[in-house]
Design a protein around this motif. Structure first.
Motif, PDB file in Angstrom:
ATOM      1  N   GLU A  46       0.708  -1.294   0.082  1.00 19.01           N
ATOM      2  CA  GLU A  46      -0.050  -0.103   0.039  1.00 19.01           C
ATOM      3  C   GLU A  46       0.781   1.464   0.055  1.00 19.01           C
ATOM      4  O   GLU A  46       1.958   1.335   0.740  1.00 19.01           O
ATOM      5  CB  GLU A  46      -1.064  -0.096   1.265  1.00 19.01           C
ATOM      6  N   PHE A  47       0.158   2.231  -0.419  1.00 14.82           N
ATOM      7  CA  PHE A  47       0.985   3.740  -0.621  1.00 14.82           C
ATOM      8  C   PHE A  47       1.231   4.190   0.662  1.00 14.82           C
ATOM      9  O   PHE A  47       0.228   4.163   1.425  1.00 14.82           O
ATOM     10  CB  PHE A  47      -0.022   4.531  -1.611  1.00 14.82           C
ATOM     11  N   VAL A  48       2.210   4.759   0.873  1.00 16.61           N
ATOM     12  CA  VAL A  48       2.394   5.407   2.242  1.00 16.61           C
ATOM     13  C   VAL A  48       2.699   7.111   2.039  1.00 16.61           C
ATOM     14  O   VAL A  48       2.049   7.857   2.627  1.00 16.61           O
ATOM     15  CB  VAL A  48       3.828   4.945   2.967  1.00 16.61           C
ATOM     16  N   TYR A  56       6.067  18.641  -4.303  1.00 19.61           N
ATOM     17  CA  TYR A  56       4.686  18.189  -4.041  1.00 19.61           C
ATOM     18  C   TYR A  56       4.623  17.000  -3.052  1.00 19.61           C
ATOM     19  O   TYR A  56       5.518  16.166  -3.606  1.00 19.61           O
ATOM     20  CB  TYR A  56       3.652  18.295  -5.159  1.00 19.61           C
ATOM     21  N   THR A  57       4.004  16.959  -1.996  1.00 16.42           N
ATOM     22  CA  THR A  57       4.227  15.745  -1.113  1.00 16.42           C
ATOM     23  C   THR A  57       2.830  15.438  -1.007  1.00 16.42           C
ATOM     24  O   THR A  57       1.683  16.154  -0.686  1.00 16.42           O
ATOM     25  CB  THR A  57       4.830  16.046   0.029  1.00 16.42           C
ATOM     26  N   ASN A  58       2.779  13.840  -1.070  1.00 13.25           N
ATOM     27  CA  ASN A  58       1.398  13.195  -0.708  1.00 13.25           C
ATOM     28  C   ASN A  58       1.593  12.165   0.375  1.00 13.25           C
ATOM     29  O   ASN A  58       2.468  11.637   0.434  1.00 13.25           O
ATOM     30  CB  ASN A  58       0.788  12.767  -2.018  1.00 13.25           C
ATOM     31  N   TYR A  59       0.344  12.307   1.135  1.00 13.18           N
ATOM     32  CA  TYR A  59       0.211  11.221   2.042  1.00 13.18           C
ATOM     33  C   TYR A  59      -0.814  10.291   2.198  1.00 13.18           C
ATOM     34  O   TYR A  59      -1.776  10.705   1.747  1.00 13.18           O
ATOM     35  CB  TYR A  59       0.483  11.652   3.543  1.00 13.18           C
ATOM     36  N   ALA A  60      -0.874   8.992   2.512  1.00 17.20           N
ATOM     37  CA  ALA A  60      -1.707   8.040   2.813  1.00 17.20           C
ATOM     38  C   ALA A  60      -2.659   8.739   3.993  1.00 17.20           C
ATOM     39  O   ALA A  60      -2.023   9.219   4.923  1.00 17.20           O
ATOM     40  CB  ALA A  60      -1.502   6.581   3.179  1.00 17.20           C
ATOM     41  N   ASP A  61      -3.931   8.574   4.091  1.00 21.75           N
ATOM     42  CA  ASP A  61      -4.653   8.943   5.208  1.00 21.75           C
ATOM     43  C   ASP A  61      -4.243   8.427   6.394  1.00 21.75           C
ATOM     44  O   ASP A  61      -4.177   9.184   7.506  1.00 21.75           O
ATOM     45  CB  ASP A  61      -6.160   8.746   4.880  1.00 21.75           C
ATOM     46  N   SER A  62      -4.012   7.035   6.205  1.00 24.28           N
ATOM     47  CA  SER A  62      -3.568   6.361   7.588  1.00 24.28           C
ATOM     48  C   SER A  62      -2.184   6.948   8.434  1.00 24.28           C
ATOM     49  O   SER A  62      -2.093   6.503   9.374  1.00 24.28           O
ATOM     50  CB  SER A  62      -3.390   5.029   7.447  1.00 24.28           C
ATOM     51  N   ARG A  66       1.378  11.888  11.135  1.00 24.28           N
ATOM     52  CA  ARG A  66       2.611  11.341  11.959  1.00 24.28           C
ATOM     53  C   ARG A  66       3.800  11.168  11.208  1.00 24.28           C
ATOM     54  O   ARG A  66       4.637  10.954  11.668  1.00 24.28           O
ATOM     55  CB  ARG A  66       1.697   9.845  12.303  1.00 24.28           C
ATOM     56  N   PHE A  67       3.745  10.882   9.890  1.00 21.44           N
ATOM     57  CA  PHE A  67       4.741  10.629   8.989  1.00 21.44           C
ATOM     58  C   PHE A  67       5.080  12.176   8.096  1.00 21.44           C
ATOM     59  O   PHE A  67       4.260  12.743   7.707  1.00 21.44           O
ATOM     60  CB  PHE A  67       4.483   9.465   7.852  1.00 21.44           C
ATOM     61  N   THR A  68       6.360  12.385   7.769  1.00 23.74           N
ATOM     62  CA  THR A  68       6.836  13.511   7.098  1.00 23.74           C
ATOM     63  C   THR A  68       7.834  12.887   6.283  1.00 23.74           C
ATOM     64  O   THR A  68       8.841  12.165   6.537  1.00 23.74           O
ATOM     65  CB  THR A  68       7.385  14.495   7.997  1.00 23.74           C
ATOM     66  N   LEU A  69       7.648  13.101   5.123  1.00 26.61           N
ATOM     67  CA  LEU A  69       8.575  12.683   3.946  1.00 26.61           C
ATOM     68  C   LEU A  69       9.474  14.234   3.494  1.00 26.61           C
ATOM     69  O   LEU A  69       8.813  15.138   3.198  1.00 26.61           O
ATOM     70  CB  LEU A  69       7.916  12.131   2.637  1.00 26.61           C
ATOM     71  N   TYR A  78      13.801  11.013   2.821  1.00 25.03           N
ATOM     72  CA  TYR A  78      13.885  10.375   4.282  1.00 25.03           C
ATOM     73  C   TYR A  78      12.356  10.486   4.469  1.00 25.03           C
ATOM     74  O   TYR A  78      11.349  11.391   4.240  1.00 25.03           O
ATOM     75  CB  TYR A  78      14.278  11.497   5.025  1.00 25.03           C
ATOM     76  N   LEU A  79      11.997   9.643   5.432  1.00 22.20           N
ATOM     77  CA  LEU A  79      10.548   9.458   5.945  1.00 22.20           C
ATOM     78  C   LEU A  79      10.721   9.380   7.582  1.00 22.20           C
ATOM     79  O   LEU A  79      11.196   8.451   8.163  1.00 22.20           O
ATOM     80  CB  LEU A  79       9.924   7.914   5.385  1.00 22.20           C
ATOM     81  N   GLN A  80      10.243  10.248   8.229  1.00 21.59           N
ATOM     82  CA  GLN A  80      10.223  10.649   9.549  1.00 21.59           C
ATOM     83  C   GLN A  80       8.959   9.933   9.783  1.00 21.59           C
ATOM     84  O   GLN A  80       7.980  10.470   9.447  1.00 21.59           O
ATOM     85  CB  GLN A  80      10.622  11.928  10.112  1.00 21.59           C
TER      86      GLN A  80
END
Length: 113
Positions: A46-48, A56-62, A66-69, A78-80
């Motif tokens: 699954e996409f994170v 441009y940054t995109n995140y999964a809703d889950s 909490r996560f920062t790329l 980096y994925l914090q």
């Protein structure tokens, strides 16, 4: 050929943090997208998160909030990961998409409750 090398996985207690790194090398198209997918046992990949070279940054809703790329150039990302939950346990795969898609070797993240 393009290679992606990941690092930073491990075991952490719920509520803890981890930082994943992904470094690309080789013939890389300067306009690209880097990011992560993850795959838990018995589940589909699954996409994170993703980030374009234009910023441009995109995140999964889950993982939102909490996560920062972040990226410091066109070939390193980096994925914090903070406030980790047991359901974040998975193998995390870095990818780079330019003209083609390339994948890292995967790194295990285990969050204990």
């Amino acid at each position: 050929q393009v290679q992606l090398v990941e690092s930073g996985g491990g075991l952490v207690q719920a509520g803890g943090s981890l930082r994943l790194s992904c470094a690309a090398s080789g013939s890389i198209f300067s306009t690209n997208t880097m990011g992560w997918y993850r795959q838990a046992p018995g589940k589909k990949r699954e996409f994170v998160a993703s980030s374009t070279s234009a910023g441009y940054t995109n995140y999964a809703d889950s993982v939102k909030g909490r996560f920062t790329l972040s990226r410091n150039n066109t070939v390193t990302a980096y994925l914090q990961m903070s406030s980790l939950k047991p359901e974040d346990t998975a193998v995390y795969y870095c990818y780079l998409y330019g003209r083609l898609t390339y994948w890292g070797q995967g790194t295990q993240v285990t969050v204990s409750s």
